[in-house]
Design an enzyme around this catalytic site. Structure first.
Site: not given
Ligand SMILES: *Cc1c(COP(=O)(O)O)cnc(C)c1O
Length: 360
Positions: A102, A172, A196
């Site tokens: 990511w 993030d 999530k």
């Protein structure tokens, strides 16, 4: 009805109590004769739902009035672009820490907009470590420092919040938000896709310090400018109303569970049990350095990858779903977010022990 244990990395498990409430309210919201999905986002009833969700999130995370909370769309992936579009001025440099898939995507996207300095990377350990902060080569005056506190794919989590002085810290937090208390005041901007640890896919949360608004260049589209959304209560255009409502139900549920501090205790216990079992076995292993192991995403491999397929098939049959690792790393991954109960981890460990006994 039976609900299996769901270890999906995202879209991930939601609390059963939340889904039941949504089910009850689905057709006829509080006697109004329509669903929230069918209601104007300008309706006072929805505005109240939206404002309560924001307030509950502020309470849960201790977010002060210095910050705007935005309910956006486009996923964390859109934030990879929005962050530099809004915070990286012409000629400025932004620093990024590369700790996994990511981070890499965030770096690649940001590089379209300006100078990016990768100040540290753990690619040489195959992203099984977090580079210690004293090894970071931060630039002289970066517009911001970006990092990913929890790499969802590699199962790598920072054990510290980077210390960057007066520099804006951007995180993030897609797969770790609300899993443990964090001091929001350490950050200039936090973003997280909802699917999530917050709610259904389609909603993205941004928590941004208000003094960082209004820096976007004139060519930045209105929809990609934080200022637009802050000025309009995230209702410049039609927001993802149902996802926002469901996130609100999750926030209420979290408050009833005793808030984030209590979730953190449960999450720590869940993770310790699972890593403890993996470390105590010669059959399963996890490659991540112990101090940086994720409490939310636990990847593990079997000694013999020919057993992967039977492992997954048998787990599925036992009601333990979505344990397949990300396609880029293989093996298994158990995502054990807030909504995954401790009993799910116990059931997984019992299954793993039994599978080992039969196949070792
Ligand atoms: C899932 C995830 C993303 C991507 O989120 P999308 O909502 O699919 O864009 C980005 N970063 C992290 C850490 C993630 O876990």
């Amino acid at each position: 009805m039976s609900r299996a244990y769901n270890f999906c990395a995202g879209p991930a498990a939601l609390p059963t109590a939340v889904l039941e409430q949504a089910q009850q309210e689905m057709l006829d919201y509080q006697g109004m004769g329509l669903s929230i999905m069918e209601m104007s986002h300008r309706d006072k009833v929805f505005v109240d739902i939206a404002e309560k969700a924001e307030q509950d999130l502020r309470d849960l995370m201790g977010i002060s009035d210095d910050y705007a909370v935005l309910f956006l769309q486009g996923g964390a992936s859109t934030q990879f672009a929005m962050v530099p579009m809004n915070l990286l001025g012409a000629g400025e440099t932004a620093d990024y820490i590369n700790t996994g898939q990511w981070s890499k995507k965030a770096i690649k996207e940001a590089a379209r907009y300006g100078n990016i300095n990768v100040a540290a990377s753990s690619e040489d350990t195959n992203f099984t470590t977090v580079p210690p902060q004293d090894t970071w080569q931060l630039s002289a005056n970066p517009a911001y420092v970006h990092y990913c506190p929890n790499e969802t794919i590699g199962g790598l989590e920072y054990s510290f919040i980077p210390e960057v002085g007066d520099t804006t810290l951007v995180a993030d937090m897609s797969s770790t938000i609300l899993s443990r208390p964090v001091d929001v005041n350490r950050f200039g901007l936090i973003y997280a896709g909802a699917q999530k640890n917050i709610g259904p896919a389609g909603l993205t949360l941004v928590i941004v310090r208000k003094d960082l608004l209004g820096k976007a260049g004139a060519n930045v589209p209105a929809m990609l400018n934080y200022q637009t959304h802050a000025d309009n209560g995230s209702m410049y255009n039609t927001p993802p109303t149902y996802a926002w409502y469901l996130a609100g139900l999750v926030f209420e549920w979290l408050k009833k569970q005793g808030g984030v501090a209590n979730m953190a205790e449960i999450n720590q216990r869940k993770a310790e049990k699972l890593y403890g079992f993996i470390d105590g076995s010669d059959f399963y292993s996890n490659p991540v350095e112990v101090i940086s192991r994720s409490q939310m995403n636990v990847p593990f491999v079997l000694g013999d990858d020919r057993l992967d397929k039977p492992f997954l098939a048998e787990a599925d049959a036992a009601g333990l779903l979505n344990l397949k690792g990300h396609r880029s790393v293989g093996g298994m991954r158990a995502s054990i977010y807030n909504a995954v109960p401790e009993a799910a981890v116990d059931a997984l460990i019992a299954f793993m022990a039994d599978f080992e006994k039969r196949n070792a």
